[in-house]
Design an enzyme around this catalytic site. Structure first.
Site, PDB file in Angstrom:
ATOM      1  N   TYR A  84      -2.535  -2.256  -0.296  1.00  0.00           N
ATOM      2  CA  TYR A  84      -2.243  -2.640  -1.676  1.00  0.00           C
ATOM      3  C   TYR A  84      -1.136  -3.702  -1.734  1.00  0.00           C
ATOM      4  CZ  TYR A  84      -4.604   1.412  -3.949  1.00  0.00           C
ATOM      5  OH  TYR A  84      -5.509   2.328  -4.429  1.00  0.00           O
ATOM      6  N   GLY A  85      -0.273  -3.680  -0.729  1.00  0.00           N
ATOM      7  CA  GLY A  85       1.022  -4.359  -0.829  1.00  0.00           C
ATOM      8  C   GLY A  85       1.016  -5.862  -0.934  1.00  0.00           C
ATOM      9  N   CYS A 127       3.382   6.233  -2.760  1.00  0.00           N
ATOM     10  CA  CYS A 127       3.215   4.825  -2.412  1.00  0.00           C
ATOM     11  C   CYS A 127       4.322   4.041  -3.111  1.00  0.00           C
ATOM     12  CB  CYS A 127       1.840   4.363  -2.908  1.00  0.00           C
ATOM     13  SG  CYS A 127       1.555   2.598  -2.719  1.00  0.00           S
ATOM     14  N   ASN A 128       5.108   3.328  -2.333  1.00  0.00           N
ATOM     15  CA  ASN A 128       6.199   2.537  -2.921  1.00  0.00           C
ATOM     16  C   ASN A 128       5.670   1.372  -3.738  1.00  0.00           C
ATOM     17  OD1 ASN A 128       9.077   3.252  -1.466  1.00  0.00           O
ATOM     18  ND2 ASN A 128       7.329   3.766  -0.199  1.00  0.00           N
ATOM     19  N   THR A 129       4.553   0.794  -3.285  1.00  0.00           N
ATOM     20  CA  THR A 129       3.995  -0.368  -3.969  1.00  0.00           C
ATOM     21  C   THR A 129       3.600   0.005  -5.403  1.00  0.00           C
ATOM     22  OG1 THR A 129       3.172  -1.140  -1.837  1.00  0.00           O
ATOM     23  CG2 THR A 129       2.187  -2.132  -3.785  1.00  0.00           C
ATOM     24  N   GLU A 189      -2.784   1.652   9.829  1.00  0.00           N
ATOM     25  CA  GLU A 189      -4.103   2.166   9.409  1.00  0.00           C
ATOM     26  C   GLU A 189      -5.104   2.126  10.572  1.00  0.00           C
ATOM     27  OE1 GLU A 189      -5.413   3.511   6.484  1.00  0.00           O
ATOM     28  OE2 GLU A 189      -3.385   3.607   5.661  1.00  0.00           O
ATOM     29  N   ASP A 191      -2.132   7.411  -2.308  1.00  0.00           N
ATOM     30  CA  ASP A 191      -1.601   6.234  -1.623  1.00  0.00           C
ATOM     31  C   ASP A 191      -2.782   5.317  -1.326  1.00  0.00           C
ATOM     32  OD1 ASP A 191       0.269   4.620  -0.150  1.00  0.00           O
ATOM     33  OD2 ASP A 191      -0.562   5.408   1.700  1.00  0.00           O
ATOM     34  N   SER A 192      -2.469   4.110  -0.844  1.00  0.00           N
ATOM     35  CA  SER A 192      -3.552   3.199  -0.474  1.00  0.00           C
ATOM     36  C   SER A 192      -4.287   3.686   0.773  1.00  0.00           C
ATOM     37  CB  SER A 192      -2.980   1.810  -0.185  1.00  0.00           C
ATOM     38  OG  SER A 192      -2.150   1.880   0.960  1.00  0.00           O
ATOM     39  N   CYS A 212       8.267   1.990   2.394  1.00  0.00           N
ATOM     40  CA  CYS A 212       6.800   2.063   2.359  1.00  0.00           C
ATOM     41  C   CYS A 212       6.465   3.378   3.035  1.00  0.00           C
ATOM     42  CB  CYS A 212       6.179   0.891   3.121  1.00  0.00           C
ATOM     43  SG  CYS A 212       4.394   1.078   3.380  1.00  0.00           S
ATOM     44  N   THR A 213       5.568   4.152   2.419  1.00  0.00           N
ATOM     45  CA  THR A 213       5.322   5.496   2.959  1.00  0.00           C
ATOM     46  C   THR A 213       4.593   5.470   4.304  1.00  0.00           C
ATOM     47  OG1 THR A 213       3.348   5.621   1.558  1.00  0.00           O
ATOM     48  CG2 THR A 213       5.361   6.669   0.730  1.00  0.00           C
ATOM     49  N   HIS A 214       4.067   4.311   4.685  1.00  0.00           N
ATOM     50  CA  HIS A 214       3.479   4.215   6.023  1.00  0.00           C
ATOM     51  C   HIS A 214       4.566   4.140   7.110  1.00  0.00           C
ATOM     52  CE1 HIS A 214      -0.243   3.098   3.916  1.00  0.00           C
ATOM     53  NE2 HIS A 214      -0.889   3.168   5.072  1.00  0.00           N
TER      54      HIS A 214
HETATM   55  N1  DGL Z   1       2.082   3.124   1.639  1.00  0.00           N
HETATM   56  C1  DGL Z   1       2.174   2.218   0.589  1.00  0.00           C
HETATM   57  C2  DGL Z   1       3.566   1.890   0.150  1.00  0.00           C
HETATM   58  O1  DGL Z   1       4.401   2.762   0.243  1.00  0.00           O
HETATM   59  C3  DGL Z   1       1.139   1.131   0.476  1.00  0.00           C
HETATM   60  C4  DGL Z   1       1.141   0.088   1.492  1.00  0.00           C
HETATM   61  C5  DGL Z   1       0.000  -0.890   1.323  1.00  0.00           C
HETATM   62  O2  DGL Z   1      -1.105  -0.472   1.034  1.00  0.00           O
HETATM   63  O3  DGL Z   1       0.245  -2.087   1.476  1.00  0.00           O
HETATM   64  O4  DGL Z   1       3.858   0.829  -0.331  1.00  0.00           O
END
Ligand code: DGL
Length: 275
Positions: free
Chosen positions: A42-43, A73-75, A154, A10-11, A187-189
């Protein structure tokens, strides 16, 4: 039977939500986790940048001889899944979108108003909409990006009023105007702020793709006959910037009692030459 580790990436911290469900459900499986903390989030980045970062990390995981890679990571899942599968044709690669889309399609009806939240890139990709509607075209979907959530998470700014205000900024109008009754945490966060969301909107049904992907991982291990039969070592957590916060959050999220965890810094610049 295959005792090699499963790679997750993931990011940053978000993918730990997926990894923790797997660690609880299949404690014999060993994990190599990579959080790209030096380059998160990343998003909001360009697709070519996200693709290059995920190639770099998946190459690293492949070099660690993983038996499968979970794009936690969904992105990345929404934009690079096929590219990654082409790059590593011999490693099963599991994304988070399809299992969740399948779950939504099976568990929701046309009476539901389903909200999908994620990063800008995930929402712009239309990956959830396309997949869910391909399984069930009668569903009502509404999407909105929430780009400030990831940087706050984060930073560990989670259970406090700054996060609550940010959630209300993105979701108050979105939920009331669209009469959302089901919210997909795309988003996994976001599972890390699930408690805040349920406190603010107690009537919402929450769908957590980080949890649902577990069934996708189990299915892959079953199909390839590669469940681990014994625990063969420690779970390793790499970060491209191994900060105190990252280690503290890992300890907090995984509640690691019983698991052996070790942390490693991954020097992107130095390592790049070796790849
Ligand atoms: N946790 C990630 C996701 O599911 C990345 C979020 C990010 O880095 O912007 O998209």
């Amino acid at each position: 039977m295959d005792n090699r580790p499963i790679g997750f990436f993931d990011s940053g911290l978000g993918g730990l939500t997926c990894a923790s469900y797997l660690m609880q459900a299949l404690p014999l499986e060993r994990i190599i986790y990579f959080g790209d903390t030096a380059r998160t989030p990343y998003g909001s980045k360009a697709l070519s940048t996200i693709r290059n970062f995920s190639f770099e990390i998946s190459d690293f995981l492949a070099g660690e001889n993983v038996k499968a890679i979970v794009i936690a990571c969904n992105t990345v899942s929404s934009t690079c899944l096929e590219d990654l599968r082409k790059r590593h044709p011999h490693i099963p690669i599991i994304g988070v979108i399809s299992p969740a889309a399948h779950y939504v399609a099976e568990n929701c009806t046309e009476d539901d108003h389903i909200g999908i939240i994620g990063t800008k890139v995930t929402i712009q990709s239309d990956a959830y909409r396309t997949k869910i509607l391909s399984y069930n075209p009668t569903l009502n979907l509404y999407e909105t990006p929430c780009p400030a959530f990831v940087p706050l998470i984060e930073e560990g700014i989670i259970q406090n009023e700054i996060m609550d205000l940010t959630i209300r900024y993105y979701l108050d109008h979105f939920i009331s105007y669209n009469r959302i009754n089901t919210l997909v945490l795309g988003c996994t966060h976001y599972p890390l702020i699930r408690q805040n969301i349920t406190k603010l909107y107690p009537d919402l049904n929450i769908v957590d793709p980080s949890e649902v992907v577990l069934s996708g991982i189990q299915k892959t291990l079953e199909q390839t006959d590669s469940f681990a039969e014994e625990s063969t070592g420690e779970n390793i957590f790499y970060a491209s910037d191994l900060s105190e916060n990252f280690m503290m959050m890992i300890n907090r999220i995984l509640q690691i009692r019983g698991f052996t965890v070790s942390f490693k810094n991954f020097d992107l610049e130095g390592k790049k030459n070796e790849l």
